[in-house]
Design an enzyme around this catalytic site. Structure first.
Site, PDB file in Angstrom:
ATOM      1  N   SER A  13       0.840  -1.204   0.000  1.00  0.00           N
ATOM      2  CA  SER A  13       0.000   0.000   0.000  1.00  0.00           C
ATOM      3  C   SER A  13       0.868   1.244   0.000  1.00  0.00           C
ATOM      4  CB  SER A  13      -0.866   0.068   1.269  1.00  0.00           C
ATOM      5  OG  SER A  13      -1.654  -1.071   1.381  1.00  0.00           O
ATOM      6  N   HIS A  22      -3.795  -2.011  -5.014  1.00  0.00           N
ATOM      7  CA  HIS A  22      -2.895  -3.174  -5.165  1.00  0.00           C
ATOM      8  C   HIS A  22      -3.186  -3.760  -6.541  1.00  0.00           C
ATOM      9  CE1 HIS A  22      -1.989  -4.180  -0.684  1.00  0.00           C
ATOM     10  NE2 HIS A  22      -1.690  -2.955  -1.008  1.00  0.00           N
ATOM     11  N   ARG A  52       0.116  -7.438  -3.111  1.00  0.00           N
ATOM     12  CA  ARG A  52       0.387  -8.709  -2.437  1.00  0.00           C
ATOM     13  C   ARG A  52      -0.913  -9.318  -1.921  1.00  0.00           C
ATOM     14  NH1 ARG A  52       3.168  -5.341   1.473  1.00  0.00           N
ATOM     15  NH2 ARG A  52       5.033  -6.618   1.471  1.00  0.00           N
ATOM     16  N   THR A  53      -0.806 -10.550  -1.454  1.00  0.00           N
ATOM     17  CA  THR A  53      -1.934 -11.227  -0.794  1.00  0.00           C
ATOM     18  C   THR A  53      -1.734 -11.111   0.713  1.00  0.00           C
ATOM     19  OG1 THR A  53      -2.230 -12.745  -2.644  1.00  0.00           O
ATOM     20  CG2 THR A  53      -3.082 -13.466  -0.524  1.00  0.00           C
ATOM     21  N   HIS A  54      -2.819 -10.838   1.437  1.00  0.00           N
ATOM     22  CA  HIS A  54      -2.751 -10.639   2.896  1.00  0.00           C
ATOM     23  C   HIS A  54      -3.404 -11.802   3.640  1.00  0.00           C
ATOM     24  CE1 HIS A  54      -2.418  -6.552   1.223  1.00  0.00           C
ATOM     25  NE2 HIS A  54      -1.690  -6.290   2.302  1.00  0.00           N
ATOM     26  N   GLU A  82      -6.150  -1.167  14.542  1.00  0.00           N
ATOM     27  CA  GLU A  82      -6.074  -1.483  15.970  1.00  0.00           C
ATOM     28  C   GLU A  82      -7.003  -0.593  16.792  1.00  0.00           C
ATOM     29  OE1 GLU A  82      -3.381  -0.883  13.954  1.00  0.00           O
ATOM     30  OE2 GLU A  82      -3.173  -3.052  13.683  1.00  0.00           O
ATOM     31  N   SER A 129       1.149  -7.011   7.013  1.00  0.00           N
ATOM     32  CA  SER A 129       1.918  -7.778   6.015  1.00  0.00           C
ATOM     33  C   SER A 129       3.356  -7.945   6.478  1.00  0.00           C
ATOM     34  CB  SER A 129       1.893  -7.051   4.665  1.00  0.00           C
ATOM     35  OG  SER A 129       2.640  -5.852   4.733  1.00  0.00           O
ATOM     36  N   ASN A 176      -0.327   6.751   8.059  1.00  0.00           N
ATOM     37  CA  ASN A 176      -1.234   7.312   9.081  1.00  0.00           C
ATOM     38  C   ASN A 176      -0.592   7.138  10.453  1.00  0.00           C
ATOM     39  OD1 ASN A 176      -2.245   4.346   8.277  1.00  0.00           O
ATOM     40  ND2 ASN A 176      -2.613   4.629  10.479  1.00  0.00           N
TER      41      ASN A 176
HETATM   42  I1  8IG Z   1      -1.648   1.668   5.467  1.00  0.00           I
HETATM   43  O1  8IG Z   1      -2.705   1.787  11.254  1.00  0.00           O
HETATM   44  C1  8IG Z   1      -1.990   0.895   7.218  1.00  0.00           C
HETATM   45  N1  8IG Z   1      -1.995  -0.413   7.393  1.00  0.00           N
HETATM   46  N2  8IG Z   1      -2.648  -2.792  11.304  1.00  0.00           N
HETATM   47  N3  8IG Z   1      -2.684  -0.469  11.294  1.00  0.00           N
HETATM   48  C2  8IG Z   1      -2.551  -1.663  10.644  1.00  0.00           C
HETATM   49  N4  8IG Z   1      -2.319  -1.740   9.346  1.00  0.00           N
HETATM   50  C3  8IG Z   1      -2.231  -0.591   8.679  1.00  0.00           C
HETATM   51  C4  8IG Z   1      -2.347   0.660   9.268  1.00  0.00           C
HETATM   52  C5  8IG Z   1      -2.583   0.724  10.657  1.00  0.00           C
HETATM   53  N5  8IG Z   1      -2.197   1.588   8.333  1.00  0.00           N
END
Ligand code: 8IG
Length: 276
Positions: free
Chosen positions: A36, A68, A88-90, A189, A208, A231
């Site tokens: 991402s 993606h 990618r695959t998550h 989270e 990932s 972020n």
């Molecule tokens: I872009 O704040 C991205 N991916 N777990 N937490 C988690 N994954 C994320 C976040 C985040 N921002």
């Protein structure tokens, strides 16, 4: 070897054979996984020799996440054959750990001795504004999952190559380092979970990279991990988290991330570290 490990390696061999056939490039040296926020940087790595859908190769899943692209490119970086995965695959896609690590396994089967794993993630350091690149120094696998099968004991003490991190610091002395905590997702989270991450020594949160890094090392590859903080982690700004800000931060950072990747790839040593 565990039957599941054997099967994962066979699937990777099959994908690498089709890749060589369709791309016309027999062997690759370096693999890059763009997560991402990093996909817009793809064009800056080098000259595209071949551009395939991952679904043209056996055992790859079609992508589900916007931003993606689900493509795999053979890129010529000043003579160096680089395999670039756009997306990618998550784990949260529920296709299992082998789907998550298939790109890395295919890269190893295609000849790659080094993999650069990138991701977009949340940051816990208030100084890391959205768009900050952070080197991964280490990780905490908070998924409860393992990407390895059977009694396969792998030393991951120096998983994120110290010499490749040093090389990155030569290119950009201001690059910070962080400890990446992989969650399963797909939810972000809670603020309480972010407080826990801080307490256990984490500074980046994402969904990932750790699975892929472990497999890469188990196959003898040298690993470089790079996060783009898109972020601040949950509860740090008073604003809700959303995927659109991730994509926007990636677009805004694309030129810088592309230049960083291009410079790092051109500076990579020819041979993997013997300790890898
Ligand atoms: I872009 O704040 C991205 N991916 N777990 N937490 C988690 N994954 C994320 C976040 C985040 N921002």
């Amino acid at each position: 070897m565990h039957a599941s490990e054997l099967q994962a390696r066979e699937h990777a061999q099959q994908a690498a054979a089709v890749l060589a056939d369709l791309s016309g490039v027999a062997q690759h040296q370096v693999a890059v996984v763009l997560g991402s926020g990093w996909v817009p940087a793809a064009d800056l790595i080098g000259t595209t020799v071949s551009d395939l859908s991952v679904t043209d190769l056996p055992h790859f899943s079609p992508p589900v996440v916007e931003g993606h692209a689900g493509r795999v490119r053979s890129v010529d970086a000043d003579g160096l054959p680089v395999l670039v995965f756009l997306g990618r695959t998550h784990l949260y896609e529920e296709r299992g750990v082998d789907a998550v690590t298939h790109a890395v396994r295919t890269s190893a089967a295609a000849g790659c001795h080094t993999v650069i794993l990138t991701n977009g993630c949340g940051g816990l350091d208030p100084q890391w504004l959205p768009g900050t690149a952070v080197l991964i120094r280490d990780h905490i696998n908070f998924t409860g999952a393992s990407p390895l099968h059977g009694a396969h004991f792998v030393d991951i003490t120096d998983l994120y190559s110290p010499r490749l991190r040093a090389l990155c610091h030569e290119i950009d002395p201001n690059l910070p380092e962080g400890v990446y905590v992989q969650f399963r997702g797909p939810m972000f989270e809670t603020p309480a979970e972010i407080a826990m991450v801080r307490a256990i020594g984490g500074s980046l949160v994402g969904m990932s990279t750790a699975m892929e890094a472990i497999v890469a090392r188990s196959l003898g590859m040298e690993v470089l991990g790079m996060s783009l903080v898109t972020n601040l982690a949950a509860g740090m700004t008073g604003e809700p988290l959303n995927h659109e800000e991730v994509l926007a931060a990636g677009q805004a950072a694309a030129t810088r991330m592309g230049a960083l990747l291009a410079a790092v790839i051109r500076a990579l040593p020819d041979q993997p570290s013997t300790s890898a």
